[in-house]
Design a protein around this motif. Structure first.
Motif: not given
Length: 123
Positions: A16-19, A63-68, A76-84
């Protein structure tokens, strides 16, 4: 002076994914939200992903290739997109920033952490 608030954690099945989002607030000359870390039970806190003011990024090998990681400087916001997502990604995720104040006639730099958001990956 500056606070970080993370959100977006939760429980998800493998694959699954989460942001995650990290919003910085407060009064400072400059605020730079620069990285996501995580800490799993019984383990040390580790760097997951970092981002420079200019947008250059770096990631942990795991996490390379899965997280962005990405940023919106205006917010002033940073995101972490987490896939797979994998069970081994289960941890409390923290964002980290530095900020600068003008105090007593000099520039002073400080480091600040958010309170953390729990990510659980399990079937």
């Amino acid at each position: 002076q500056v606070q970080l608030v993370e959100s977006g954690g939760g429980s998800v099945q493998p694959g699954g994914s989460l942001r995650l989002s990290c919003v910085a607030s407060g009064s400072a000359l400059s605020i730079n939200v620069r990285a996501w870390y995580r800490q799993a039970p019984g383990k040390e806190r580790e760097l997951v992903a970092g981002i420079s003011r200019g947008g250059s990024t770096n990631y942990a090998d795991s996490v390379k290739g899965r997280f962005t990681i990405s940023r919106d400087n205006a917010k002033n916001t940073v995101y972490l997109q987490m896939n797979s997502l994998k069970p081994e990604d289960t941890a409390v995720y923290y964002c980290n920033a530095d900020y600068t104040l003008w105090e007593y006639g000099i520039y002073r730099n400080f480091d600040v952490w958010g309170q953390g958001t729990l990510v659980t990956v399990s079937s």
